[in-house]
Design a protein around this motif. Structure first.
Motif: not given
Length: 202
Positions: A8-15, A72-75
């Motif tokens: 599962k996706l835990l976190k996203t943030e700008p890079l 990237p596609v959370n799947a």
């Protein structure tokens, strides 16, 4: 084997550009892969591995697929085995290595000019990432393929399975309904098989 369904996706943030490891963004909103080895014309390979047993010539050939969760596609994505090419490595050697590492199977490149595809660009409207598709056969009668054991990296969670090649289009539709994402390489292969069947060109 760890199930990809538990990812599962835990976190996203700008890079920040200076912190990018895999891609460099340009002002015209395209991206550039940074991992292509010097002297290589491709970033990696995709592997179409056909499972066959010579002692059972009437059995339907099966294509080897994988389930792998992709942030990237959370799947969880239905894919073919694939990987990045190493410096001074041929596409054929890369494909055989990646197949063994990801699935445990030992394959052989199809001869006669069909083993290696032209260079293909994954998403040329956005990125320079490219690959060659390598077509392999896996002889299930060989001892090395009796009990295949993948050699996955610590951060890889891959489930390997196979489906009849002739049913790939139908299987892709089923997977989509079940919530899986379909990798374009798998979808394009399925479409090609279905086109050949419908227009009776083989």
């Amino acid at each position: 084997m760890v199930s990809s369904s538990k990812s599962k996706l835990l976190k996203t943030e700008p890079l920040e550009h200076k912190d990018a490891r895999w891609a460099a963004l340009r002002t015209w909103e395209s991206s550039e892969r940074l991992t292509r080895p010097q002297g290589s014309d491709i970033d990696g390979v995709g592997v179409v591995a056909i499972l066959q047993d010579p002692s059972k010539p009437d059995e339907t050939p099966r294509v080897l697929l994988q389930k792998q969760w992709r942030p990237p596609v959370n799947a969880t994505v239905i894919e073919v085995p694939a990987g990045l090419i190493d410096p001074k490595e041929s596409p054929e050697t890369c494909a055989i290595r990646e197949l063994k590492e990801e699935t445990g199977y030992v394959g052989e490149v199809i001869e006669g000019g069909f083993g290696v595809s032209p260079v293909m660009f994954n998403d040329p409207g956005f990125c320079n990432t490219n690959l060659r598709m390598i077509h392999l056969t896996v002889d299930l009668s060989k001892p090395a393929n009796q009990n295949p054991q993948p050699e996955l990296e610590e951060n890889e969670f891959i489930e390997t399975f196979s489906v009849p090649l002739k049913d790939l289009w139908v299987e892709c539709r089923k997977f989509e309904k079940e919530g899986y994402a379909i990798d374009a390489r798998v979808g394009t292969l399925a479409e090609g098989v279905e086109l050949a069947k419908r227009w009776k060109i083989v």
